[in-house]
Design a protein around this motif. Sequence first.
Motif, PDB file in Angstrom:
ATOM      1  N   ALA A  25       0.833  -1.197   0.000  1.00 61.77           N
ATOM      2  CA  ALA A  25       0.000   0.000   0.000  1.00 61.77           C
ATOM      3  C   ALA A  25       0.877   1.259   0.000  1.00 61.77           C
ATOM      4  O   ALA A  25       0.574   2.244  -0.689  1.00 61.77           O
ATOM      5  N   LEU A  26       1.964   1.198   0.766  1.00 60.52           N
ATOM      6  CA  LEU A  26       2.860   2.361   0.819  1.00 60.52           C
ATOM      7  C   LEU A  26       3.477   2.652  -0.549  1.00 60.52           C
ATOM      8  O   LEU A  26       3.602   3.798  -0.966  1.00 60.52           O
ATOM      9  N   MET A  27       3.859   1.572  -1.246  1.00 68.15           N
ATOM     10  CA  MET A  27       4.435   1.751  -2.581  1.00 68.15           C
ATOM     11  C   MET A  27       3.435   2.443  -3.505  1.00 68.15           C
ATOM     12  O   MET A  27       3.772   3.358  -4.248  1.00 68.15           O
ATOM     13  N   ALA A  28       2.189   2.001  -3.417  1.00 70.37           N
ATOM     14  CA  ALA A  28       1.163   2.594  -4.277  1.00 70.37           C
ATOM     15  C   ALA A  28       0.972   4.071  -3.936  1.00 70.37           C
ATOM     16  O   ALA A  28       0.818   4.913  -4.822  1.00 70.37           O
ATOM     17  N   GLN A  29       1.014   4.379  -2.640  1.00 74.37           N
ATOM     18  CA  GLN A  29       0.818   5.770  -2.222  1.00 74.37           C
ATOM     19  C   GLN A  29       1.854   6.705  -2.825  1.00 74.37           C
ATOM     20  O   GLN A  29       1.551   7.832  -3.176  1.00 74.37           O
ATOM     21  N   VAL A  30       3.105   6.246  -2.887  1.00 73.25           N
ATOM     22  CA  VAL A  30       4.139   7.121  -3.423  1.00 73.25           C
ATOM     23  C   VAL A  30       4.363   6.875  -4.918  1.00 73.25           C
ATOM     24  O   VAL A  30       5.390   7.272  -5.475  1.00 73.25           O
ATOM     25  N   ASN A  31       3.401   6.188  -5.535  1.00 67.87           N
ATOM     26  CA  ASN A  31       3.429   6.045  -6.988  1.00 67.87           C
ATOM     27  C   ASN A  31       4.597   5.211  -7.495  1.00 67.87           C
ATOM     28  O   ASN A  31       5.191   5.510  -8.522  1.00 67.87           O
ATOM     29  N   MET A  32       4.922   4.145  -6.736  1.00 73.41           N
ATOM     30  CA  MET A  32       6.005   3.262  -7.173  1.00 73.41           C
ATOM     31  C   MET A  32       5.411   1.906  -7.508  1.00 73.41           C
ATOM     32  O   MET A  32       4.472   1.459  -6.855  1.00 73.41           O
ATOM     33  N   PRO A  33       5.971   1.233  -8.522  1.00 74.70           N
ATOM     34  CA  PRO A  33       5.504  -0.130  -8.801  1.00 74.70           C
ATOM     35  C   PRO A  33       5.881  -1.055  -7.644  1.00 74.70           C
ATOM     36  O   PRO A  33       6.899  -0.832  -6.978  1.00 74.70           O
TER      37      PRO A  33
ATOM     38  N   ALA B 264       9.126   7.438   5.891  1.00 74.46           N
ATOM     39  CA  ALA B 264       8.649   8.373   6.910  1.00 74.46           C
ATOM     40  C   ALA B 264       7.147   8.194   7.141  1.00 74.46           C
ATOM     41  O   ALA B 264       6.683   8.195   8.277  1.00 74.46           O
ATOM     42  N   LEU B 265       6.388   7.997   6.076  1.00 73.50           N
ATOM     43  CA  LEU B 265       4.934   7.881   6.221  1.00 73.50           C
ATOM     44  C   LEU B 265       4.524   6.552   6.849  1.00 73.50           C
ATOM     45  O   LEU B 265       3.461   6.440   7.445  1.00 73.50           O
ATOM     46  N   ALA B 266       5.389   5.525   6.733  1.00 74.83           N
ATOM     47  CA  ALA B 266       5.076   4.206   7.285  1.00 74.83           C
ATOM     48  C   ALA B 266       4.753   4.310   8.768  1.00 74.83           C
ATOM     49  O   ALA B 266       3.934   3.558   9.291  1.00 74.83           O
ATOM     50  N   LEU B 267       5.392   5.235   9.458  1.00 72.00           N
ATOM     51  CA  LEU B 267       5.208   5.341  10.898  1.00 72.00           C
ATOM     52  C   LEU B 267       4.024   6.223  11.269  1.00 72.00           C
ATOM     53  O   LEU B 267       3.816   6.512  12.438  1.00 72.00           O
ATOM     54  N   GLU B 268       3.268   6.652  10.301  1.00 67.46           N
ATOM     55  CA  GLU B 268       2.088   7.483  10.537  1.00 67.46           C
ATOM     56  C   GLU B 268       2.387   8.616  11.513  1.00 67.46           C
ATOM     57  O   GLU B 268       1.766   8.727  12.567  1.00 67.46           O
ATOM     58  N   PRO B 269       3.350   9.451  11.167  1.00 72.52           N
ATOM     59  CA  PRO B 269       3.773  10.488  12.111  1.00 72.52           C
ATOM     60  C   PRO B 269       2.721  11.585  12.259  1.00 72.52           C
ATOM     61  O   PRO B 269       1.892  11.784  11.379  1.00 72.52           O
ATOM     62  N   GLU B 270       2.783  12.278  13.385  1.00 70.50           N
ATOM     63  CA  GLU B 270       1.925  13.444  13.567  1.00 70.50           C
ATOM     64  C   GLU B 270       2.563  14.662  12.921  1.00 70.50           C
ATOM     65  O   GLU B 270       1.877  15.584  12.503  1.00 70.50           O
ATOM     66  N   ILE B 271       3.890  14.648  12.939  1.00 68.33           N
ATOM     67  CA  ILE B 271       4.601  15.768  12.336  1.00 68.33           C
ATOM     68  C   ILE B 271       5.581  15.216  11.305  1.00 68.33           C
ATOM     69  O   ILE B 271       6.367  14.324  11.613  1.00 68.33           O
ATOM     70  N   LEU B 272       5.502  15.737  10.112  1.00 66.84           N
ATOM     71  CA  LEU B 272       6.432  15.314   9.075  1.00 66.84           C
ATOM     72  C   LEU B 272       7.325  16.497   8.725  1.00 66.84           C
ATOM     73  O   LEU B 272       6.832  17.565   8.360  1.00 66.84           O
ATOM     74  N   ILE B 273       8.624  16.278   8.874  1.00 68.20           N
ATOM     75  CA  ILE B 273       9.557  17.332   8.491  1.00 68.20           C
ATOM     76  C   ILE B 273      10.135  16.926   7.150  1.00 68.20           C
ATOM     77  O   ILE B 273      10.836  15.922   7.043  1.00 68.20           O
ATOM     78  N   ALA B 274       9.798  17.673   6.131  1.00 67.94           N
ATOM     79  CA  ALA B 274      10.168  17.267   4.783  1.00 67.94           C
ATOM     80  C   ALA B 274      11.173  18.259   4.221  1.00 67.94           C
ATOM     81  O   ALA B 274      10.849  19.403   3.962  1.00 67.94           O
TER      82      ALA B 274
ATOM     83  N   VAL C 237       2.640  13.074  -5.345  1.00 67.20           N
ATOM     84  CA  VAL C 237       3.139  13.058  -3.968  1.00 67.20           C
ATOM     85  C   VAL C 237       2.564  14.237  -3.175  1.00 67.20           C
ATOM     86  O   VAL C 237       2.151  14.090  -2.022  1.00 67.20           O
ATOM     87  N   LEU C 238       2.490  15.398  -3.794  1.00 69.67           N
ATOM     88  CA  LEU C 238       1.940  16.562  -3.089  1.00 69.67           C
ATOM     89  C   LEU C 238       0.459  16.368  -2.783  1.00 69.67           C
ATOM     90  O   LEU C 238      -0.010  16.725  -1.706  1.00 69.67           O
ATOM     91  N   ASN C 239      -0.265  15.754  -3.714  1.00 70.93           N
ATOM     92  CA  ASN C 239      -1.672  15.464  -3.452  1.00 70.93           C
ATOM     93  C   ASN C 239      -1.814  14.500  -2.271  1.00 70.93           C
ATOM     94  O   ASN C 239      -2.670  14.670  -1.411  1.00 70.93           O
ATOM     95  N   LEU C 240      -0.932  13.483  -2.229  1.00 69.97           N
ATOM     96  CA  LEU C 240      -0.956  12.525  -1.120  1.00 69.97           C
ATOM     97  C   LEU C 240      -0.721  13.246   0.208  1.00 69.97           C
ATOM     98  O   LEU C 240      -1.446  13.037   1.180  1.00 69.97           O
ATOM     99  N   LEU C 241       0.290  14.118   0.244  1.00 71.03           N
ATOM    100  CA  LEU C 241       0.596  14.809   1.492  1.00 71.03           C
ATOM    101  C   LEU C 241      -0.577  15.700   1.912  1.00 71.03           C
ATOM    102  O   LEU C 241      -0.930  15.734   3.093  1.00 71.03           O
ATOM    103  N   SER C 242      -1.202  16.389   0.967  1.00 70.56           N
ATOM    104  CA  SER C 242      -2.326  17.232   1.410  1.00 70.56           C
ATOM    105  C   SER C 242      -3.505  16.405   1.895  1.00 70.56           C
ATOM    106  O   SER C 242      -4.211  16.822   2.807  1.00 70.56           O
ATOM    107  N   ASP C 243      -3.685  15.196   1.342  1.00 71.95           N
ATOM    108  CA  ASP C 243      -4.741  14.329   1.864  1.00 71.95           C
ATOM    109  C   ASP C 243      -4.461  13.929   3.312  1.00 71.95           C
ATOM    110  O   ASP C 243      -5.359  13.912   4.150  1.00 71.95           O
ATOM    111  N   LEU C 244      -3.196  13.588   3.591  1.00 69.89           N
ATOM    112  CA  LEU C 244      -2.854  13.163   4.955  1.00 69.89           C
ATOM    113  C   LEU C 244      -3.065  14.298   5.941  1.00 69.89           C
ATOM    114  O   LEU C 244      -3.458  14.092   7.087  1.00 69.89           O
ATOM    115  N   ILE C 245      -2.799  15.514   5.483  1.00 71.75           N
ATOM    116  CA  ILE C 245      -2.974  16.664   6.361  1.00 71.75           C
ATOM    117  C   ILE C 245      -4.459  16.915   6.606  1.00 71.75           C
ATOM    118  O   ILE C 245      -4.896  17.130   7.724  1.00 71.75           O
ATOM    119  N   ARG C 246      -5.243  16.824   5.552  1.00 74.26           N
ATOM    120  CA  ARG C 246      -6.671  17.083   5.676  1.00 74.26           C
ATOM    121  C   ARG C 246      -7.374  15.965   6.461  1.00 74.26           C
ATOM    122  O   ARG C 246      -8.152  16.210   7.364  1.00 74.26           O
TER     123      ARG C 246
END
Lengths: 327, 323
Positions: free
Chosen positions: A130-138, A162-172, A187-196
């Motif tokens: 699932a993580l691979m799919a999230q970051v658009n990797m085969p 970094a996202l695997a650990l479901e952090p509250e704060i992501l320093i990118a 990737v930016l769309n994914l990050l905004s979804d996690l924030i929302r």
Amino acid sequence: MSNWLSVQNLSVDFMVGGGLAPAVLRALRSVSIDIEKGTVFGIVGESGCGKSTLARVLSGLTAPTDGQVLLDGKPLGMDRDKAQRRRIQMVFQDPGSSLNPAMSVCRMLSQLLSFHQIVPRDQIEARCRALMAQVNMPVDALDKKPGSLSGGQRQRIAIARALALEPEILIADEPTAALDVSVQASVLNLLSDLIRDLGMTMIFISHDMAVVRRVCDRMAVMYLGQIVETGPTGAVFEDPRHPYTNALMAAVPRLVPRAAGDYQMLKSEQPSPLARIEGCTFRGRCPKAGPVCATLAPVLDGGAHRVSCHFPRAGTNPVTEGSSHGH
Amino acid sequence: MTRILEIADLRVDLSRAERRVSPVGPVDLWLDAGECLGIVGESGSGKSLTLKAILDLLPDGLTRGTGTQKIAQGGRLVPTDPRSLRGAKISMISQEPAAALDPLMRIGDLIGEIVRHHSGCSWAEARLRAVDLLRRVGVPDPETRARFWPHELSGGLKQRVVISMALACQSDMLLCDEPTTALDVTIQAQIVDLLRDLQVNDGLGLIFVTHDLALIRQIADRICIMYAGLIVETGPSSEIFSNPQHPYTRALLAALPDIEQSEGRLVPIEGTPPAPTAFPQGCRFGPRCPRASDVCRQTAPALLATEDAQDVKVACHHTGDVT
Ligand SMILES: Nc1ncnc2c1ncn2[C@@H]1O[C@H](COP(=O)(O)OP(=O)(O)OP(=O)(O)O)[C@@H](O)[C@H]1O
Ligand SMILES: Nc1ncnc2c1ncn2[C@@H]1O[C@H](COP(=O)(O)OP(=O)(O)OP(=O)(O)O)[C@@H](O)[C@H]1O
Ligand SMILES: [Mg+2]
Ligand SMILES: [Mg+2]
């Protein structure tokens, strides 16, 4: 809860040179930032101005010389327990050297997921996919080691880790620098979804001004270890006050070239963080510098949109009214 | 213009595979003196491997396939062994600067060593030139910085050190793999000016890989768009940007965030690019292409000149169709 994550008067000095001529390099000079939960805070600034150092202090990797970081009112020091480490995750600027070259992507992710008990053992493999799919990797990238991936693929693995650990704060720290515009968009769309959806908070360091404008709610512009301008992203872009912010905006390459004369490149050299500078640190390169700039360091001043300059560009919005002049 | 590099049928193959798997190629490339060729393409499309193959610097597990590579020597193009070119004729700025820096050497010595190797001058002279090179790439206080260790540098400083190492070789051609990603826009502009200066005054030929489309438009004379290891569109930079032909090129331009805009979701290209072991039959972009038809699924399109612009080549069965 306006300052959930709060950086207070943070300074970092490095001893450099060693041997015969040791010197103090002032990487951060009394930086303060307040960040609301569930928002994105952008940091831009000249190369070498201290952005990654700030990120490393927040992640507990570099000890501050002075000042502190507060999370939810409680000091966040260098020695963090497992749960605290999990809460704050970082995507490093240099994805290549932050990944273990000897470990396949699958092993690295599985180890993290089981160590931090993110999912039950029998779901680890599914989560990796699932993580691979999230970051658009085969999915077949899971079997690879970092060395046989491209630069942008490694960067996405670093984001997945970094996202695997479901952090509250992501320093990118420059998380999309090695990505093409299409993958960057997903990737930016994914990050905004996690924030929302999950209320994740993000600190987003980038040289890409167009991306910062899209992604960040508030932002700070740094110059030589200090914040010179900060405010809501829209205000800083539409109404840049500090001469350095103006120069930065003007130097952004555009697909449709602007009218000639619009391009004001910074003239003289970048100053050294090793030098002690009296007054304003930007004055050597500033078109507006006057006598006061050589003697008195400006302070970050104003309301929601603050600027540290004796002669800020006149605003088009009355955002900084109220405290027009310092002491 | 004098041609300084001509490559036909460049291919990169996996060394240990039962059948032939080529992450890159076959690709044809050429470069004139003083020219800048830009290479653009999705992450994983083979840009870095292409540059590495030119110098035969491929990592373990990959080999350069056959094909010819000619280099200008004494006014003629002659076939040359890629390894003999490193540093002497062609130097490279690699994508991840940190990996290119020996952590156990101070940066002044790193650059000085290269200067000495190429010019045979004394150590004292080499150190001076190293400091001068650091100054040219915009490193503040270069005398002091020359004594720094690589780990004491920021990402952008490392990148500038790698650029000065490449310039220290004084080669005829420079292969730049994302040379400015870690730099802010003002320093990026400074580096671009420096490269342009070398192009115009010394006839330096540049191959420039970047994801920054606005930047490539500014500096490249010619552009190659790569997808899944192949060139799908190539031509003068102005043509490609004003009149993109290949559906992939068009999608790429549509995904670009615009600095004037803060709202709305970005539009990624649907789907993921194929892995080299699973390149589809026919057109490799076919499975993601809005215009794909039966012929696209069966035969791979060749890279052909278009009817309206002779210097633009496109690999698409539907070039010229009304849109
Ligand atoms: N471990 C260290 N020892 C000594 N100096 C350091 C160390 N880490 C960073 N510095 C110095 O501190 C300053 C700030 O570095 P930092 O990496 O924070 O910059 P940055 O803003 O992230 O820049 P970039 O955009 O280039 O990545 C630089 O001058 C750098 O050389
Ligand atoms: N050592 C290797 N062994 C096997 N496959 C590899 C190796 N290095 C790269 N590849 C694969 O070859 C393809 C092209 O890689 P390359 O590094 O050239 O991509 P790129 O276009 O530079 O991408 P990016 O923009 O992400 O840097 C990728 O699919 C990658 O996974
Ligand atoms: Mg950095
Ligand atoms: Mg690459």
